[in-house]
Write an enzyme that holds these catalytic residues in place. Structure first.
Site, PDB file in Angstrom:
ATOM      1  N   VAL A 126      27.703  42.261   1.346  1.00  0.00           N
ATOM      2  CA  VAL A 126      28.958  41.747   1.929  1.00  0.00           C
ATOM      3  C   VAL A 126      30.099  42.007   0.950  1.00  0.00           C
ATOM      4  O   VAL A 126      30.016  41.647  -0.228  1.00  0.00           O
ATOM      5  CB  VAL A 126      28.882  40.228   2.206  1.00  0.00           C
ATOM      6  CG1 VAL A 126      30.203  39.703   2.770  1.00  0.00           C
ATOM      7  CG2 VAL A 126      27.740  39.902   3.153  1.00  0.00           C
ATOM      8  N   GLY A 128      31.254  44.790  -0.363  1.00  0.00           N
ATOM      9  CA  GLY A 128      31.114  45.869  -1.361  1.00  0.00           C
ATOM     10  C   GLY A 128      31.074  45.332  -2.775  1.00  0.00           C
ATOM     11  O   GLY A 128      30.163  44.599  -3.153  1.00  0.00           O
ATOM     12  N   ILE A 130      32.955  43.121  -4.239  1.00  0.00           N
ATOM     13  CA  ILE A 130      33.487  41.767  -4.479  1.00  0.00           C
ATOM     14  C   ILE A 130      32.346  40.788  -4.730  1.00  0.00           C
ATOM     15  O   ILE A 130      31.425  40.715  -3.916  1.00  0.00           O
ATOM     16  CB  ILE A 130      34.265  41.227  -3.250  1.00  0.00           C
ATOM     17  CG1 ILE A 130      35.307  42.222  -2.791  1.00  0.00           C
ATOM     18  CG2 ILE A 130      34.887  39.888  -3.543  1.00  0.00           C
ATOM     19  CD1 ILE A 130      35.995  41.799  -1.498  1.00  0.00           C
ATOM     20  N   LYS A 199      28.066  40.973   8.377  1.00  0.00           N
ATOM     21  CA  LYS A 199      28.516  40.345   7.120  1.00  0.00           C
ATOM     22  C   LYS A 199      28.919  38.884   7.335  1.00  0.00           C
ATOM     23  O   LYS A 199      28.585  38.029   6.515  1.00  0.00           O
ATOM     24  CB  LYS A 199      29.668  41.166   6.518  1.00  0.00           C
ATOM     25  CG  LYS A 199      29.189  42.547   6.034  1.00  0.00           C
ATOM     26  CD  LYS A 199      30.366  43.442   5.703  1.00  0.00           C
ATOM     27  CE  LYS A 199      29.926  44.791   5.170  1.00  0.00           C
ATOM     28  NZ  LYS A 199      31.031  45.749   5.083  1.00  0.00           N
TER      29      LYS A 199
HETATM   30  N1  HSE Z   1      31.206  50.828   6.076  1.00  0.00           N
HETATM   31  C1  HSE Z   1      31.341  49.648   5.286  1.00  0.00           C
HETATM   32  C2  HSE Z   1      32.831  49.312   5.170  1.00  0.00           C
HETATM   33  C3  HSE Z   1      30.749  49.896   3.937  1.00  0.00           C
HETATM   34  O1  HSE Z   1      33.645  50.148   5.532  1.00  0.00           O
HETATM   35  O2  HSE Z   1      33.171  48.222   4.739  1.00  0.00           O
HETATM   36  C4  HSE Z   1      30.593  48.667   3.102  1.00  0.00           C
HETATM   37  O3  HSE Z   1      29.727  47.749   3.687  1.00  0.00           O
END
Ligand code: HSE
Length: 403
Positions: A126, A128, A130, A199
């Site tokens: 969730v 990336g 962060i 997420k």
């Molecule tokens: N495709 C996802 C995004 C990657 O754009 O946030 C990260 O989970």
């Protein structure tokens, strides 16, 4: 400490690079050197230093007692789920960036790790790069979490930002996001809101300690948003963001993913490009917000490696994560109260028809698109709103509006 990486795609290769480049820092923080001994992938990578570590058979990893942490960066449910489960059963801690896997099987995998006295960590699933999962598990534990609101998909936020600021067409900006490694393999997961849905399901499950099924979360993506919608939002001093949210109310817990027109003084308003942000409201704490790069190779790999370090630091000790497999029944989306923006065919002389149904209606503009008006109504429940719009002649489209 030896780790194995499952999947040498964007994130997996990022993890290998972070372990290599930051080896000294990682060793100092973990208390010992951490090395990727194997990389599992069915593809060949001629000339890449990973060649020497490549294996094709998961059993090599599962049967090697030197491997203590398995990093799953394959994505998708299978074979990721089988491999992760087998690794935990073999007594190896697992770290994953795979939100599909965590949203679907998180509760079971957490329970399995607890039973084996090892760890299952998923910081990168969730937001990336962060740090938000670990704060939810370790820092916000004294609070009753009342609300979560987030921009949880980097691709769509990047697209909405560039479409608005530079007027770049949808397809072109999507291609650019894919080239930058933000988008999912199938970008429908981004633009249809499914990625953000998983997420918010994960965050909400952690907030309430029970299973929130992503299939139950009402989800709308950004594919229907037009430049006229953006102009109407601007006329209302607002911006359109894809918001994933959950909220505890007397009617139960509401969760949804949808485009929302948010005002300029909302904390998520300034979150643009690939950045994500999550605002969490606790009954004691009030608001806290997490902000950073929500997608991309290195930010996501950084979060994965931080979990690897956490697994090394907690060797022989399971970190309790309260996420019970008992399913939580979400509140009926029809009962969710909001203000709404609606577009209706006609001229300002037709505004009366909107007022007949919604006594509090305001005319936003009759100038943005030929032959239509934009109006603001509510607060009203979603059920009542949709019931009335079905009776409204010339109704075109609508969007949630936040104050
Ligand atoms: N495709 C996802 C995004 C990657 O754009 O946030 C990260 O989970």
């Amino acid at each position: 400490m030896y780790a194995a990486i499952l999947g040498y795609g964007t994130i997996g290769s990022g993890v290998a690079a972070v372990l290599e480049e930051n080896a000294a820092i990682i060793a100092a923080k973990a208390g010992m050197p951490v090395e990727a001994k194997y990389v599992l992938d069915i593809r060949e990578f001629p000339g890449d230093p990973v060649e020497k570590k490549l294996v094709r058979d998961i059993r090599v990893i599962l049967e090697d007692p030197e491997i203590e942490v398995v990093v799953e960066t394959m994505g998708g449910l299978e074979p990721a789920h089988t491999f992760v489960k087998s690794a935990l059963e073999a007594g190896k801690s697992v770290v994953t960036s795979n939100k599909e896997l965590v949203a679907k099987y998180g509760a079971q995998l957490i329970a399995l790790a607890a039973e084996k006295n090892i760890n299952f960590f998923f910081e990168a699933s969730v937001g990336g790069g962060i740090p938000v999962i670990r704060p939810m598990i370790q820092c916000l534990t004294a609070d009753d979490i009342l609300e979560i609101e987030g921009i949880l998909n980097g691709t769509t936020n990047y697209m909405l930002t560039r479409m608005k600021k530079e007027g770049i067409p949808y397809d072109e900006v999507l291609k650019d996001a894919q080239e930058k490694g933000y988008a999912e393999r199938n970008p429908a997961a981004d633009v249809e809101g499914f990625d953000a849905c998983r997420k918010i399901a994960i965050l909400t499950s952690l907030a309430c300690g029970r299973q929130v099924d992503f299939e139950d979360i009402s989800t709308t993506g950004i594919t229907g948003i037009t430049s006229e919608d953006v102009a109407y939002a601007a006329a209302m001093q607002r911006d359109i963001k894809l918001i994933a949210s959950s909220k505890k109310t007397e009617k139960g817990l509401f969760a949804k993913v949808s485009p929302v027109m948010i005002p300029a003084d909302h904390p998520l308003y300034m979150v643009s490009d690939v950045f994500n942000a999550v605002k969490v409201t606790g009954n004691m704490l009030g608001d806290v917000m997490f902000y950073g790069k929500g997608a991309g190779k290195y930010p996501t790999a950084s979060a994965v490696v931080s979990d690897v370090i956490e697994a090394v630091k907690n060797k022989g000790r399971n970190i309790r994560i309260a996420w019970n497999p008992d399913k939580l029944q979400l509140a009926d989306p029809a009962e969710f109260e909001s203000r709404f923006f609606l577009r209706v065919k006609g001229t300002k002389d037709d505004f009366g028809k909107v007022q007949e149904l919604f006594a509090d209606a305001q005319l936003v503009s009759d100038q943005i698109a030929e032959g239509e008006i934009g109006c603001l109504v509510g607060p009203v429940s979603y059920g009542e709103f949709t019931g009335k719009t079905q009776k409204l002649p010339g109704f075109l489209s609508c969007m949630f509006v936040k104050d």
